[in-house]
Scaffold this motif. Structure first.
Motif, PDB file in Angstrom:
ATOM      1  N   LYS A  34       0.867  -1.190   0.000  1.00 53.63           N
ATOM      2  CA  LYS A  34       0.000   0.000   0.000  1.00 53.63           C
ATOM      3  C   LYS A  34       0.900   1.235   0.000  1.00 53.63           C
ATOM      4  CE  LYS A  34      -3.555   2.171   2.945  1.00 53.63           C
ATOM      5  NZ  LYS A  34      -4.366   1.974   4.167  1.00 53.63           N
ATOM      6  N   TYR A  36       1.225   5.539  -0.688  1.00 50.09           N
ATOM      7  CA  TYR A  36       0.521   6.816  -0.786  1.00 50.09           C
ATOM      8  C   TYR A  36       1.131   7.667  -1.900  1.00 50.09           C
ATOM      9  CZ  TYR A  36      -1.741   5.579   3.581  1.00 50.09           C
ATOM     10  OH  TYR A  36      -2.477   4.933   4.542  1.00 50.09           O
ATOM     11  N   GLU A 114      -2.909   4.848  -2.670  1.00 51.58           N
ATOM     12  CA  GLU A 114      -3.851   5.607  -1.848  1.00 51.58           C
ATOM     13  C   GLU A 114      -3.581   7.097  -2.034  1.00 51.58           C
ATOM     14  OE1 GLU A 114      -6.361   4.925   0.158  1.00 51.58           O
ATOM     15  OE2 GLU A 114      -6.305   2.743   0.183  1.00 51.58           O
ATOM     16  N   ASN A 124      -5.059   8.814   7.745  1.00 59.07           N
ATOM     17  CA  ASN A 124      -5.822   7.649   7.334  1.00 59.07           C
ATOM     18  C   ASN A 124      -7.065   7.517   8.212  1.00 59.07           C
ATOM     19  OD1 ASN A 124      -6.587   5.333   6.075  1.00 59.07           O
ATOM     20  ND2 ASN A 124      -5.158   4.010   7.184  1.00 59.07           N
ATOM     21  N   GLN A 148      -7.446   3.602  -7.618  1.00 58.67           N
ATOM     22  CA  GLN A 148      -8.744   4.188  -7.318  1.00 58.67           C
ATOM     23  C   GLN A 148      -9.238   4.933  -8.560  1.00 58.67           C
ATOM     24  OE1 GLN A 148      -8.912   6.459  -3.718  1.00 58.67           O
ATOM     25  NE2 GLN A 148     -11.072   6.975  -3.943  1.00 58.67           N
ATOM     26  N   ASP A 197      -7.242  -1.762   5.800  1.00 63.12           N
ATOM     27  CA  ASP A 197      -8.039  -0.550   6.020  1.00 63.12           C
ATOM     28  C   ASP A 197      -9.170  -0.736   7.031  1.00 63.12           C
ATOM     29  OD1 ASP A 197      -6.387   0.376   4.085  1.00 63.12           O
ATOM     30  OD2 ASP A 197      -7.909   0.799   2.594  1.00 63.12           O
TER      31      ASP A 197
END
Length: 747
Positions: A34, A36, A114, A124, A148, A197
């Protein structure tokens, strides 16, 4: 040494640091995969060989929204980590959405991007059923990216899978045209979102052809738009990884040196490149047109080593390449196969330890300590070019069918003729193509077949296409391996199949003079191949026979690097065809004038003492797919295992001039019909010096893999295909596990 890097790289595995306020901070393992968008990361992968030695790959990853300062800090910290490991790691610069396949392979559940990041003050926030909804597209088969996208049915398509995260409930929407592996990867990605998450508390539901109308309606209601009928067809928009490049792509080598007191970059040479151009005292930048390699010599100065990667980054701007262009830094002695393929000549220290050589000699992947001397390796290369490994047997079987295909002049027709066996004189004609069926007995007593489609130097494409077509038809009936090969570039097995007596001639009734190249390493792999009767055809590492029919004379020309064995075989093989002719031995450098008169005068020819300086590389595996647009996408599979063979697709295993095309049981008819075109396009566009005319292509189907193919893999299990679960089996197990997890959560 930065304290965050203490004890790094001491054990095999993955370590990740996020750059926070220009410092490396260890990233929690439960968040691996994951990333960012506003951050930069440093990723270290440590590998351990069977001999317990360690090797490293270090990547610095730049999010699409990361700041220039943070990206610079990541690069500097990567150098510090590299220094701690004595400069041994291979360095890679990775940019979001354009990561290397090696980087993606570390994350078996895929990578997920993300929004936000440390630098942007992102926090978060736990998502719940009443909170923000998110739609993710799961893209890729082996190595997945989870992006996304806008929360709308228009963001979806029938070819991919999508994840709708609604907080307490997560949906996996399976596109109608998605394949097994894509479906399984999407489920794994959804589980990762649940665990990372939602602390494992969300319920994951699958929406596919088995789902009820109520479940499907619920998905689109939560999505907020559309229905199954509104989902667009698979997009024809293509990713940047599509393997399609110019045949004449510029490949240039530059030197990075500080001899003048300041670091300078000077152009050295363009393709074709030779290994000798690399100087151990300097650093070099290899610009391939689609990526950048920085090569660091062992004796380069510290300033050169430090500045080389920075200069490569500046190079991107100078060349106006996209910011995401991949940059790799490698050190002398640890060059990768993708780097070495850009060099027409390469000799490795330790090249004899490769899986390719072990496979050619019949050793298994477990024989990691087996070593071979250079003379044996050179012998292998001489007897089989680069196509070393394809040896289903030692040529002790027999040719049971031989079909000749000849184009009829001035007619759009190919004449097909069944050639009576046994073949008299072991002669194949260069103006024709042939389909050859060879039968042999396996060690277990079962009979097997190999089909060869052979193309003569003077044969046209129509005759060869017919030979390939017939071989594939017979091969399908017999479940046999199909091989395509070209006159003068046949693999070892082909020569042994003819018991070392093969003669290939252009016409069968040629005008004189006739020049044959005679080569081989033992009596079972000798061949005499007709070449153009010109001095440029000569080479110092072989023996040539110049046949003068009118004078009933044969000159046996012996190159300085040729063997006594080859000289003897030339006299024997040519003498069989022209037994009454006088033989005269001619040593290279002592030729009579009339010898050169018949070859258009003494000219330039290959005088190297051994033609076999090309690289023998580790086998490389590629995943091939035909996209909706009809274009072919090829992705390399790093550190491949048997499990990487995708049963729904075509895989290409590159072993030098020997190209294996593996066809999974779940491939479409379109893919099966296009396998040879895939291989030819791959050969045409990849950067090495080989050509379609010199490569041997071997077609095999899932479940009938020959031992020489299996030996290319670290481990092989013949039962693996039976043990691999179907999508329905995985789905059933997932649903049962999901129910149990939901019940436990309720407690």
């Amino acid at each position: 040494m930065h304290p965050a890097f203490a004890n790094s790289g001491k054990e095999a595995g993955l370590e990740i640091w996020r750059v926070e306020e220009f410092e490396p901070v260890p990233y929690p393992k439960n968040k691996y995969g994951k990333f960012y968008e506003g951050d930069s990361y440093i990723i270290l992968n440590t590998k351990q060989s069977k001999s317990k030695s360690l090797s490293w790959d270090v990547h610095f990853w730049l999010g699409s929204q990361t700041s220039a300062d943070e990206a610079g800090a990541a690069a500097i910290l990567t150098v510090q980590l590299d220094d701690i490991l004595n400069g041994a790691p291979v360095q890679h610069r990775e940019v979001q959405d354009h990561e290397s396949q090696l980087f993606l392979s570390y994350f078996k559940d895929g990578v997920r991007y993300e929004q936000g990041g440390i630098g942007s003050g992102f926090k978060n926030v736990q998502i719940n059923a009443e909170g923000e909804k998110r739609l993710f597209q799961v893209k890729g088969k082996r190595n997945v990216r989870v992006r996304q996208v806008n929360l709308s049915v228009s963001s979806m398509n029938k070819g991919d899978c999508f994840i709708l995260d609604a907080g307490s409930k997560i949906f996996v929407y399976v596109g109608m045209q998605a394949k097994r592996v894509e479906k399984l990867k999407a489920i794994s990605a959804a589980n990762q979102i649940r665990d990372q998450d939602h602390n494992g508390r969300a319920k994951v539901d699958i929406i596919d052809e088995h789902s009820s109308n109520a479940d499907i309606d619920e998905f689109f209601t939560i999505l907020g738009s559309g229905s199954p009928d509104d989902v667009p067809d698979e997009s024809i928009a293509e990713e940047d990884g599509v393997f399609e490049s110019s045949d004449e792509k510029s490949v240039t080598l530059y030197k990075v040196t500080d001899d003048s007191g300041s670091v300078k970059i000077d152009s050295v040479a363009s393709k074709p490149l030779k290994q000798e151009l690399l100087d151990t005292r300097d650093c070099f930048i290899l610009d391939t047109g689609s990526g950048i390699y920085v090569w660091v010599g062992k004796e380069a100065t510290q300033k050169e080593k430090t500045e080389a990667m920075n200069k490569a980054t500046e190079f991107l701007k100078l060349k106006k390449y996209p910011a995401w262009t991949q940059v790799h830094r490698i050190v002398q002695g640890a060059e990768s196969a993708p780097f070495k393929q850009y060099f027409a000549t390469w000799k490795d220290t330790g090249a004899t330890h490769t899986r390719l050589i072990r496979s050619a000699m019949g050793y298994s992947s477990d024989d990691s300590d087996v070593e071979f001397d250079d003379a044996l390796v050179e012998s292998l290369k001489k007897s089989g070019g680069r196509a070393l490994g394809f040896m289903p047997d030692q040529g002790k079987g027999e040719i049971v069918r031989l079909i000749q295909f000849v184009e009829v002049p001035d007619e759009d027709e190919v004449r097909r003729t069944e050639v009576p066996l046994p073949l008299p004189d072991q002669l194949l004609l260069g103006f024709a193509s042939y389909a050859i069926q060879y039968d042999f007995i396996q060690p277990d007593g079962n009979k097997s077949s190999v089909l060869y489609a052979w193309r003569g130097t003077k044969a046209g494409s129509p005759s060869f296409d017919e030979a390939v077509k017939v071989c594939m038809q017979i091969g399908d009936d017999l479940d046999a391996v199909v091989v395509t090969t070209i006159q003068g570039h046949e693999p070892r097995h082909f020569l042994k199949m003819f018991k070392g007596e093969l003669i290939t001639s252009y016409t069968g009734a040629p005008s004189e003079p006739i020049l044959f190249r005679v080569s081989g390493t033992d009596e079972t792999d000798v061949r005499a191949n007709e070449v153009e009767a010109d001095s440029s055809s000569l080479a110092s590492d072989d023996v040539f026979a110049l046949v003068k029919i009118a004078q009933k004379k044969v000159y046996i020309w012996v190159g300085l690097a040729a063997s006594e064995f080859e000289k003897s075989m030339a006299e024997t093989r040519i003498g069989k065809f022209w037994p009454s002719f006088e033989n005269e031995l001619v040593q290279e450098g002592a030729e009579p004038d009339d010898f050169w008169d018949d070859l258009n005068g003494e000219g330039i020819y290959d005088r190297t003492m051994g033609k076999n300086s090309y690289p023998i590389l580790e086998p490389r595996l590629f995943h091939c797919r035909i996209l909706v647009s009809g274009r072919i996408k090829v992705e390399e599979v790093p550190d491949f295992q048997q499990d990487d063979l995708d049963v729904d697709d075509v895989m290409l295993l590159d072993g030098g001039d020997e190209i294996y095309v593996w066809i999974g049981s779940g491939t479409t008819e379109e893919e099966r019909n296009g396998v040879f075109d895939m291989a030819r396009k791959y050969i045409k566009t990849e950067p090495s010096s080989r050509t379609i005319e010199t490569a041997t292509i071997i077609l095999i189907k899932q479940g009938i893999e020959p031992k020489c193919f299996k030996r290319m893999f670290p481990e092989w299990n013949d039962e693996a295909w039976k043990l691999r679960p179907t999508y329905d089996e995985v789905l059933k197990n997932f649903l049962e596990t999901n129910i149990t997890a939901e019940e436990n959560s309720a407690l």
